[in-house]
Write an enzyme that holds these catalytic residues in place. Sequence first.
Site: not given
Ligand code: NAD
Length: 294
Positions: A94, A169, A244
């Site tokens: 997102t 979104k 965010k």
């Molecule tokens: P998170 O922070 O748990 O996971 C992100 C992952 O990306 C981490 O494992 C981190 O180590 C990795 N990462 C960061 N920089 C990196 C790089 N340069 N190279 C490789 N890996 C890298 O976040 P999340 O909860 O999984 O959410 C991810 C996205 O999905 C966000 O944009 C969030 O807004 C969206 N989202 C989350 C949810 C939810 O319920 N958690 C639901 C819908 C949408």
Amino acid sequence: MKAVAFIGLGVMGLPMAKNLVARGVDVLGCDIAAPSRDALAAAGGRATAPEDLSLEDCDAVITMLPEGAHVREVYENLVFPQATPNMVLIDCSTIDVEATRALAAEAAAKGLAMIDAPVSGGHAAAGSGQLSFMIGGDEDAVVRARPFLEEMGAKLQHFGESGTGQAAKACHNMICGITAMAVCEGYALSQALGLDAKQFHTLCKGAAAQSWTLENRCPIPGVAADVPSSNGYQPGFAARLMAKDLRLAQTAARAAGLETPFGAKAAERFTDFAAGDDGDLDFSAYYRTLRPET
Ligand code: NAD
């Protein structure tokens, strides 16, 4: 099924990638965090650190990263230098509409097909392939991405050109953020008035106050099973990500010349909350700002 590079194995990306593995997809996972890579490898996927990532033989690249800065960095440094026109690039993170459009334009200039496909649904839906995808991008690219999205989601909606998935979104999550504050405040008042928490939750689940947030994020610990509040507020959906998303909605509202006062207040409150020590907790931990003794 074909080979997919999956970058970002966090709360959402890891179960999404594991679900693909379980459905027979050859998944090459990539994350800066070694424990996430190990978890994917234990589930039968291949895993690599970003510096060792090779996109050779991949049919799709899927990214699930926290914020726009991460997405830009990963596409500029890892994906664009290696991607070829036979691959489809799918960003499920997102992020803001403008950054999405800029990246899609850069991809198009290189002859690459890229779509934005942010998701709704938590980590349980991610693990069972039941996510909802809000999609933006050229029809051709969406058609190519569809077989991969169908393995991960139950609902796919194509809104239009690049960036429209992120626009949908932002509007959707503004509703979720405002609702989250309403649920926390209503539940806090119920406790301040001495109501039985379980009885109150049962009432709300079956009455007009019902919502996804209320059903899945009861903020009072010990009232509902399998929700973050009953598990030390572990995410779930981290408060920093909710903050965010609410800021992204405000950026979009400003660009559109629309005032959204409740959305603005929710963005301010969640941003303040996430700036403290609890930003990595689930957003329902916001409840504790109202009931600090929780
Ligand atoms: P998170 O922070 O748990 O996971 C992100 C992952 O990306 C981490 O494992 C981190 O180590 C990795 N990462 C960061 N920089 C990196 C790089 N340069 N190279 C490789 N890996 C890298 O976040 P999340 O909860 O999984 O959410 C991810 C996205 O999905 C966000 O944009 C969030 O807004 C969206 N989202 C989350 C949810 C939810 O319920 N958690 C639901 C819908 C949408």
